[in-house]
Design an enzyme around this catalytic site. Structure first.
Site, mmCIF file in Angstrom:
data_model
loop_
_atom_site.group_PDB
_atom_site.id
_atom_site.type_symbol
_atom_site.label_atom_id
_atom_site.label_comp_id
_atom_site.label_asym_id
_atom_site.label_seq_id
_atom_site.Cartn_x
_atom_site.Cartn_y
_atom_site.Cartn_z
ATOM 1 N N ASP A 35 28.746 54.480 46.725
ATOM 2 C CA ASP A 35 27.573 54.294 45.873
ATOM 3 C C ASP A 35 26.702 53.190 46.475
ATOM 4 O O ASP A 35 27.201 52.160 46.922
ATOM 5 C CB ASP A 35 28.005 53.909 44.450
ATOM 6 C CG ASP A 35 26.864 54.020 43.457
ATOM 7 O OD1 ASP A 35 26.930 54.902 42.578
ATOM 8 O OD2 ASP A 35 25.904 53.224 43.550
ATOM 9 N N ASN A 92 28.550 60.855 34.298
ATOM 10 C CA ASN A 92 27.429 60.771 33.369
ATOM 11 C C ASN A 92 26.679 62.105 33.347
ATOM 12 O O ASN A 92 26.539 62.753 34.390
ATOM 13 C CB ASN A 92 26.470 59.663 33.803
ATOM 14 C CG ASN A 92 27.110 58.289 33.762
ATOM 15 O OD1 ASN A 92 27.858 57.982 32.834
ATOM 16 N ND2 ASN A 92 26.848 57.471 34.760
ATOM 17 N N GLU A 100 21.309 59.365 36.244
ATOM 18 C CA GLU A 100 20.126 59.077 37.074
ATOM 19 C C GLU A 100 19.868 60.198 38.078
ATOM 20 O O GLU A 100 18.718 60.595 38.292
ATOM 21 C CB GLU A 100 20.366 57.750 37.810
ATOM 22 C CG GLU A 100 19.287 57.350 38.790
ATOM 23 C CD GLU A 100 19.729 56.174 39.674
ATOM 24 O OE1 GLU A 100 19.190 56.064 40.782
ATOM 25 O OE2 GLU A 100 20.608 55.390 39.263
ATOM 26 N N VAL A 101 20.919 60.682 38.708
ATOM 27 C CA VAL A 101 20.765 61.704 39.748
ATOM 28 C C VAL A 101 21.291 63.039 39.211
ATOM 29 O O VAL A 101 22.479 63.147 38.877
ATOM 30 C CB VAL A 101 21.540 61.302 41.021
ATOM 31 C CG1 VAL A 101 21.367 62.376 42.100
ATOM 32 C CG2 VAL A 101 21.076 59.944 41.537
ATOM 33 N N HIS A 105 28.225 64.426 39.845
ATOM 34 C CA HIS A 105 29.014 63.483 40.632
ATOM 35 C C HIS A 105 29.998 62.771 39.718
ATOM 36 O O HIS A 105 29.711 62.540 38.545
ATOM 37 C CB HIS A 105 28.119 62.453 41.342
ATOM 38 C CG HIS A 105 27.132 61.772 40.457
ATOM 39 N ND1 HIS A 105 25.964 62.380 40.047
ATOM 40 C CD2 HIS A 105 27.125 60.538 39.894
ATOM 41 C CE1 HIS A 105 25.283 61.549 39.284
ATOM 42 N NE2 HIS A 105 25.966 60.423 39.154
ATOM 43 N N HIS A 107 31.937 59.155 39.536
ATOM 44 C CA HIS A 107 32.101 57.801 40.057
ATOM 45 C C HIS A 107 33.593 57.478 40.056
ATOM 46 O O HIS A 107 34.247 57.604 39.006
ATOM 47 C CB HIS A 107 31.424 56.764 39.154
ATOM 48 C CG HIS A 107 29.948 56.925 38.981
ATOM 49 N ND1 HIS A 107 29.032 56.082 39.579
ATOM 50 C CD2 HIS A 107 29.209 57.814 38.265
ATOM 51 C CE1 HIS A 107 27.803 56.432 39.233
ATOM 52 N NE2 HIS A 107 27.886 57.483 38.429
HETATM 53 P P1 DGP Z 1 24.351 58.222 37.514
HETATM 54 O O1 DGP Z 1 23.720 57.297 36.522
HETATM 55 O O2 DGP Z 1 25.739 58.614 37.091
HETATM 56 O O3 DGP Z 1 23.464 59.411 37.835
HETATM 57 O O4 DGP Z 1 24.555 57.387 38.849
HETATM 58 C C1 DGP Z 1 23.887 57.616 40.046
HETATM 59 C C2 DGP Z 1 24.455 56.667 41.073
HETATM 60 O O5 DGP Z 1 23.960 57.055 42.341
HETATM 61 C C3 DGP Z 1 24.076 55.196 40.895
HETATM 62 O O6 DGP Z 1 25.273 54.424 40.707
HETATM 63 C C4 DGP Z 1 23.388 54.790 42.179
HETATM 64 C C5 DGP Z 1 23.727 55.922 43.127
HETATM 65 N N1 DGP Z 1 22.663 56.260 44.044
HETATM 66 C C6 DGP Z 1 21.371 56.515 43.739
HETATM 67 N N2 DGP Z 1 20.690 56.831 44.854
HETATM 68 C C7 DGP Z 1 21.586 56.787 45.876
HETATM 69 C C8 DGP Z 1 21.481 57.014 47.271
HETATM 70 O O7 DGP Z 1 20.430 57.344 47.817
HETATM 71 N N3 DGP Z 1 22.617 56.866 48.007
HETATM 72 C C9 DGP Z 1 23.821 56.514 47.435
HETATM 73 N N4 DGP Z 1 24.865 56.394 48.254
HETATM 74 N N5 DGP Z 1 23.952 56.292 46.120
HETATM 75 C C10 DGP Z 1 22.845 56.432 45.352
#
Ligand code: DGP
Length: 120
Positions: A35, A92, A100-101, A105, A107
């Site tokens: 992350d 999430n 967020e994404v 995924h 964590h």
């Molecule tokens: P969520 O809220 O569960 O969608 O968490 C998304 C996570 O993704 C957050 O902890 C930060 C991570 N993240 C966002 N953009 C990037 C990226 O470009 N690269 C990586 N490795 N992680 C990312």
């Protein structure tokens, strides 16, 4: 429920090699990488390679091979990350889950005591 996957999300771009990631494990159907904003000494994201938005989308529509490959990647990440003392897996989903994404995924967090599940 209808799922509309956005192929421009950041994890889709990582899967296409358009932006870099610190990959720790990969198999036929899943990818695992650090992350970018770690919240524990170990903070790894495991994602399926297929276009799924969330855990419920993945559970509803991914094939048995995709689901098995994903869980196998989770197991391998836990094994290789020294998480014998325990860890937390978080998925999430959508607005209330603060996702967020919009690419499914999990964590994998660990490396220290993580406290209670939710901050109040
Ligand atoms: P969520 O809220 O569960 O969608 O968490 C998304 C996570 O993704 C957050 O902890 C930060 C991570 N993240 C966002 N953009 C990037 C990226 O470009 N690269 C990586 N490795 N992680 C990312």
């Amino acid at each position: 429920m209808e799922f509309n996957y956005d192929p421009q999300n950041i994890f889709a771009r990582i899967l296409r090699g358009e932006i870099p990631a610190k990959v720790v494990f990969e198999n036929e159907t899943a990818l695992a990488f650090h992350d970018v904003r770690p919240q524990a000494p170990v903070h790894i994201l495991v994602i399926p390679k297929g276009p799924y938005m969330s855990l419920d989308h993945f559970a509803a529509e991914a094939t048995a091979v995709e689901q098995a490959g994903f869980l196998s990647a989770v197991a391998e990440v836990c094994r290789m990350s020294g998480l014998e003392d325990g860890f937390r897996a978080i998925a999430n989903a959508r607005a209330h889950g603060n996702q967020e994404v919009p690419h499914f995924h999990v964590h994998i967090l660990g490396g220290r005591p993580l406290g209670p599940l939710l901050a109040h």
